[in-house]
Structures are given as C-alpha cells and as structure tokens.
Write a protein that holds these residues in place. Structure first.
Motif, PDB file in Angstrom:
ATOM      1  N   PHE A   1       7.157   4.335   5.290  1.00  0.00           N
ATOM      2  CA  PHE A   1       6.094   4.547   4.516  1.00  0.00           C
ATOM      3  C   PHE A   1       6.483   3.761   3.203  1.00  0.00           C
ATOM      4  CE2 PHE A   1       4.634   6.470   0.201  1.00  0.00           C
ATOM      5  CZ  PHE A   1       3.165   6.545   0.768  1.00  0.00           C
ATOM      6  N   LEU A   2       7.919   3.567   2.896  1.00  0.00           N
ATOM      7  CA  LEU A   2       8.454   2.871   1.792  1.00  0.00           C
ATOM      8  C   LEU A   2       8.176   1.352   1.972  1.00  0.00           C
ATOM      9  CD1 LEU A   2      11.162   5.231   0.440  1.00  0.00           C
ATOM     10  CD2 LEU A   2       8.724   4.740  -0.558  1.00  0.00           C
TER      11      LEU A   2
ATOM     12  N   ARG B   1      -2.251  12.477   4.467  1.00  0.00           N
ATOM     13  CA  ARG B   1      -1.011  12.793   4.473  1.00  0.00           C
ATOM     14  C   ARG B   1      -0.197  11.627   3.860  1.00  0.00           C
ATOM     15  NH1 ARG B   1      -1.594  14.826   9.627  1.00  0.00           N
ATOM     16  NH2 ARG B   1      -1.447  12.824  10.860  1.00  0.00           N
ATOM     17  N   GLN B   2      -0.809  10.377   3.821  1.00  0.00           N
ATOM     18  CA  GLN B   2      -0.124   9.479   3.182  1.00  0.00           C
ATOM     19  C   GLN B   2      -0.596   9.336   1.686  1.00  0.00           C
ATOM     20  OE1 GLN B   2      -0.064   5.380   4.597  1.00  0.00           O
ATOM     21  NE2 GLN B   2       0.802   6.193   6.596  1.00  0.00           N
ATOM     22  N   ALA B   3      -1.599   9.974   1.182  1.00  0.00           N
ATOM     23  CA  ALA B   3      -1.959   9.940  -0.183  1.00  0.00           C
ATOM     24  C   ALA B   3      -1.090  10.891  -0.686  1.00  0.00           C
ATOM     25  CB  ALA B   3      -3.392  10.420  -0.197  1.00  0.00           C
ATOM     26  N   TRP B   4      -0.809  12.077  -0.214  1.00  0.00           N
ATOM     27  CA  TRP B   4       0.068  13.189  -0.570  1.00  0.00           C
ATOM     28  C   TRP B   4       1.680  12.278  -0.691  1.00  0.00           C
ATOM     29  CZ3 TRP B   4      -1.227  17.269  -3.000  1.00  0.00           C
ATOM     30  CH2 TRP B   4      -2.158  17.798  -2.697  1.00  0.00           C
ATOM     31  N   ALA B   5       2.069  11.587   0.196  1.00  0.00           N
ATOM     32  CA  ALA B   5       3.138  11.025   0.186  1.00  0.00           C
ATOM     33  C   ALA B   5       3.301   9.953  -1.088  1.00  0.00           C
ATOM     34  CB  ALA B   5       3.612  10.138   1.483  1.00  0.00           C
ATOM     35  N   GLY B   6       2.148   9.196  -1.158  1.00  0.00           N
ATOM     36  CA  GLY B   6       1.954   8.132  -2.372  1.00  0.00           C
ATOM     37  C   GLY B   6       2.398   8.862  -3.537  1.00  0.00           C
ATOM     38  N   ALA B   7       1.366  10.276  -3.844  1.00  0.00           N
ATOM     39  CA  ALA B   7       1.528  10.861  -5.086  1.00  0.00           C
ATOM     40  C   ALA B   7       2.920  11.286  -5.512  1.00  0.00           C
ATOM     41  CB  ALA B   7       0.731  12.223  -5.073  1.00  0.00           C
TER      42      ALA B   7
ATOM     43  N   ILE C   1       6.392  15.314   1.412  1.00  0.00           N
ATOM     44  CA  ILE C   1       7.664  14.912   1.855  1.00  0.00           C
ATOM     45  C   ILE C   1       7.713  14.713   3.131  1.00  0.00           C
ATOM     46  CG2 ILE C   1       8.623  17.562   2.376  1.00  0.00           C
ATOM     47  CD1 ILE C   1      10.628  14.927   0.394  1.00  0.00           C
ATOM     48  N   GLY C   2       6.978  15.310   3.974  1.00  0.00           N
ATOM     49  CA  GLY C   2       6.873  14.847   5.602  1.00  0.00           C
ATOM     50  C   GLY C   2       6.484  13.566   5.899  1.00  0.00           C
ATOM     51  N   SER C   3       5.760  13.151   4.881  1.00  0.00           N
ATOM     52  CA  SER C   3       5.078  11.611   5.270  1.00  0.00           C
ATOM     53  C   SER C   3       5.897  10.553   4.669  1.00  0.00           C
ATOM     54  CB  SER C   3       3.891  11.562   4.787  1.00  0.00           C
ATOM     55  OG  SER C   3       3.149  12.664   5.559  1.00  0.00           O
ATOM     56  N   VAL C   4       6.735  11.060   3.583  1.00  0.00           N
ATOM     57  CA  VAL C   4       7.722   9.775   2.996  1.00  0.00           C
ATOM     58  C   VAL C   4       8.835   9.749   4.000  1.00  0.00           C
ATOM     59  CG1 VAL C   4       9.264   9.342   1.015  1.00  0.00           C
ATOM     60  CG2 VAL C   4       7.095  10.779   0.657  1.00  0.00           C
TER      61      VAL C   4
END
Lengths: 274, 252
Positions: free
Chosen positions: A65-66, A241-247, A58-61
């Motif tokens: 990012f979008l 971090r971005q991978a987490w956000a992407g997931a 959530i921190g990286s969304v």
C-alpha cells in the motif's frame, strides 16, 4: 449564593458558616466536573475518528500500500504511494512559496507595522484567512491551470501557499510581539542593527489526480485527500478498504508532523544551549 | 580606557511632552557619576540620550549636543556604531533566554560579525571575570542558559555582555533595583573596580548607593538638572534647597 465571595464572618452562627462551606465545596466540585466533561467532549471525536480509522484501515496498510501505485478497478492490490508522495510534493511547493512570504509579512507587521498600512495588511490577511478553500482553488485554477492547460502539482502548491500565507503571517506577528521589548533593547544597546536584532533575537525563532508517480511540477499529481475521496465514492470494496487505509496514513502523517514540529520547537527554546 | 562625556543644552521629548529641559553636564572619564531624583524626573531618559536609545521609542525626539570623548553623538554617524562604544545595563536583568551563558556574552561581537572562535573564547572569559561571575559559572558556560541563573547572576551576566564589546562608557539604569542586598553589594564592588577602565553613569533610587559608588552626583527634578557636584558636597552641603529637601526625604 451571595455568600460565595468574601470571608465567612466569624460572628456568623455555626450552622450558617457550615452551610456556606458546603456551598463552596459543591460549587468547586461542579466547576471541576464541568471542566473535565468539556475536555472529554472535545477529545472524544478525535479519539473516535482515530480509533475507527485504525479499526477500518489497519488491515489494508501494508508495504504494498505504501510503495505501489493504484491498480485498475477490478484488480486487487496496489497502493497509494503516488498519492502520499504527491501530498508531500504539493506541501513542499506550498511551503516553499508560502512560508518565506508569510514570515516576511509577519516580521513587517510586528516590527514595522505600527501604522495604517500595517493595519490594512492585517485586515486583508484576516479576510484572506476566511476565504473558503474552494475559492482559492478557483484562483489557482485561473492563475496556473488555465495557462498550463492542465492540472499540476504547481497549481496545488500555489493554492496551498495562498491558504498558508495569512496563517503564517499572523502567527509570526503574534510570536514576535511576545518577544519582550527588553530583549530588543539589550541588542540595540550592544550596537546590533535593527534588521539583525529582528533576525537573530526576535525570531528565535490544486492538483488533480494522477494514476502514476509524478515528480514533475508541471504535471497532474495525485494527493492523499483526493485519492481517498475518489476511492471512497467508488463502487469497489477493495477501493473502499484502501480509502480507509489512506485516511489512516494521512492522519498518522499529520500527527507525526505536528509532533515533529513540537519536538523541534521545544529543543529550540530550552535547547538553544545544546 | 574611559572617555569623558560633555552634554550641552540637551532637550528631549516624548511626542509633545518635554522630558528634559536644557541639560548641561560634564561626566568625568574613569569616574562613576550617579544620577538621583524622584521617579519620572528624567534620569533614565537622560542616559538613554547618551547612547541614542531614546530615539528607539516611537515619537521620541532629542535636541542639543552630546560629546562622547571627541565624538559628537548626534553628528549623523550611525547610532549602532555609537552604541558599540557605550555599554548599557538595564533595570531588570535581560539576558537572551534562548542563549547559553557563553553565547550571551559573545552576542554583541557575534551579532556584529566576529567569528574568530579563539578570540571570542578569550573575550567571554575576560568579560565574565570582569563582572565577577566567572568563578560561579565557568563549568557551565555552554551548558546553562542565561535565564537559568539567579537574578543577581543574570545582572552580572548582562554587565559581562555589555563589557564584551569593549565600550568606553558603561551606562547603568537602576541596575540593582531588582536585586537582593547581597547581589547589590556585589554589583557595587564591581562598579568600584570597573571605574579603572570605564566611565560609569549610574541611575539609582538608592541614595546610599550613590554615596557609596559615585564620585559625582547629579540631582534631577521635573526634567531639569537641579544640581551637579561632588557626591560628598551633594549629600552633606547641597547648594539648592530642593536637593536638600530630596536627600533629607522631605519629598520624592
């Protein structure tokens, strides 16, 4: 235990009757408890995955990012917008090819497939359903990628379509078979031709990564799952971090898609009237 | 207006099983004709031969001649065209569950390509009036689905749906067997009124019903038409011993 079934005989001694009652109550409680436990065990992994994704991602969304494309390693910032769009594009291509084909085959099986050829189609479709996705990927590679000499959204769409067809076919067939025959007869009796009855009554119902935006179907296209994979195995913290956000974004997209489908379907069945 | 039906040497099969043997029968225009007989005697198969629904069953086959008015039903013209001239009401009410009351009644016309909304509005109202349902549903024909009505209302909706395509003949396959006595009474009254415009053939297990609504009655047994005469004659002075045994309740 043998007394669990059948009425308690009135003639049985009071103590025996009480014992049977207690047994039944205990058995009832145990069954209920087991059912509840099973539900919890089934739902727990989903809840855990979703919760952990929210916690890490959530921190990286954020807006960037979008809306932004990836930055080179080492530079911070950037996003997965191209991968999100790519996923949508590949899904659109796959659906465009797979959905009509699958629905058509499903209609055939349900309405006209009561013969040996129908059985064969069913068998082949079930086999295709069990083919691992990597094998389908190789087929798409051979069919599209080798000919075009590079990866493309089209190739991804073709692979996705091949994966979709058997599921859509059998789902369509099942759905149509659930339509009571009395409704078909009602339509036939009104002088409605068979094809019209089926349509109006019975149916009511490998791409590889790209750093940049792509809307051209014949070019390599990014997709969320691949981008997440690439980022997750990279050595950079920022990419992790971005991978987490992407997931997280991916799972939100899936949940919203399922919710949207349910909403539309529900309106279709109750609504017809609206 | 209704038309007469002439049936000559009609035989019907399900696979290798013969369900109807050499049926000969004339149905009078604008009258109600009841068909009675024990379960499995071929009454339903018989009326399904009249509108060529029999052939929609896999491996079913028909031989013989059926004339609806001046037209031969089996002369090679399409079954769908024939069925538009012959309405059918089934044993269990079968409204289209995802359609509103209005759409249900308009279905026959819409699915056959009529689009003129004003014409459809008129037909829907007229058909619902003919089936004595209009007063009960007129405020909700667009809001309620066909499946939300009571069983008796659903059956009258199905009658309205059959009438909307303006048939000449109305076939009813045990239309009241799933209904309570009050709904049954309503349908029977309706049959009385509909006779003025349609030829009605009704299959029933209820002999009182046959006596109440029909001028003519046919008795089927084991796939044969045993006796066919004025209803009064069948129920008071049948010529065949088997008819007498059946109506007096000795078998069946």
């Amino acid at each position: 235990m043998g007394n669990l079934r059948g009425p308690v005989p009135d003639t049985a001694p009071v103590a025996a009757r009480l014992e049977i009652c207690l047994w039944r109550r205990a058995a009832d409680r145990m069954t209920t408890a087991f059912a509840i436990l099973s539900v919890v065990l089934v739902l727990a992994p989903l809840g855990a995955i979703f919760g952990y994704l929210v916690y890490r991602g959530i921190g990286s969304v954020n807006w960037a990012f979008l809306t932004q494309t990836p930055k080179p390693p080492g530079e911070s910032g950037g996003g997965m917008a191209n991968a999100i769009a790519g996923s949508v594009l590949i899904l659109a291509i796959g659906s465009l090819m797979g959905v009509p084909l699958g629905i058509g085959a499903g209609i055939y099986l349900a309405e006209f497939g009561g013969n040996r050829f129908g059985d064969m189609v069913r068998f082949v479709s079930d086999v295709l359903n069990g083919v691992p996705s990597i094998v389908i990927g190789i087929v798409a590679y051979a069919l599209v990628v080798l000919r075009q000499k590079h990866f493309s959204a089209l190739a991804g769409g073709v692979a996705l379509a091949i994966m979709m067809v058997p599921t859509i076919t059998r789902t369509t067939e099942e759905m149509l078979l659930l339509v009571p025959n009395s409704l078909r007869e009602a339509a036939y009796a009104l002088g409605v031709p068979r094809w019209r009855t089926t349509l109006s009554i019975s149916l009511r119902f490998t791409a590889f990564g790209n750093q940049y935006w792509n809307w051209r179907l014949d070019q390599p296209t990014a997709a969320l799952p691949l981008q997440i994979f690439t980022y997750a195995i990279s050595p950079y913290d920022d990419w992790h971090r971005q991978a987490w956000a992407g997931a997280l974004v991916l799972i939100i997209l899936i949940v919203s898609a399922v919710a949207a489908v349910r909403f539309v379907v529900r309106r279709g069945t109750l609504g017809g009237v609206a | 207006m209704g038309v007469g039906i002439r049936v000559e040497n009609l035989n019907a099969w399900y696979g290798k099983t013969q369900a109807l043997h050499e049926i000969n029968l004339d149905v009078q225009a604008n009258h109600a004709t009841a068909l009675i007989g024990p379960s499995g005697c071929g009454k339903s198969t018989f009326i399904r031969c009249l509108n060529r629904m029999h052939e929609t069953t896999p491996e079913a086959r028909v031989e013989g001649k059926v004339k609806i008015g001046e037209h031969d039903a089996y002369d090679g013209t399409s079954a769908t065209k024939l069925r538009r001239r012959i309405g059918m009401v089934f044993q269990k009410p079968n409204p289209f569950p995802t359609m509103s009351i209005y759409e249900n009644v308009a279905a026959g016309l819409k699915l056959n390509g009529y689009r003129d909304k004003r014409h459809l509005d008129g037909v829907v109202e007229k058909s619902l009036m003919s089936s004595a349902l209009w007063e009960e549903v007129k405020d909700s024909i667009h809001k309620k689905s066909g499946a939300s009505l009571s069983g008796g209302q659903q059956q009258r909706l199905c009658i309205a749906r059959a009438l909307a395509v303006e048939p000449e003949v109305l076939l009813m396959d045990e239309p009241c067997s799933a209904l309570d006595p009050i709904s049954t009474g309503k349908i029977e009254e309706l049959i009385f009124e509909l006779k003025a415009q349609y030829t009605i053939v009704i299959v029933t297990h209820n002999m009182q019903q046959a006596a109440r609504v029909a001028e003519y009655t046919g008795f089927f047994l084991l796939g044969r038409l045993i006796e066919y005469d004025k209803t009064e004659k069948i129920f008071t002075n049948p010529s065949d011993k088997r008819t007498e045994d059946y109506i007096t309740g000795r078998f069946g």
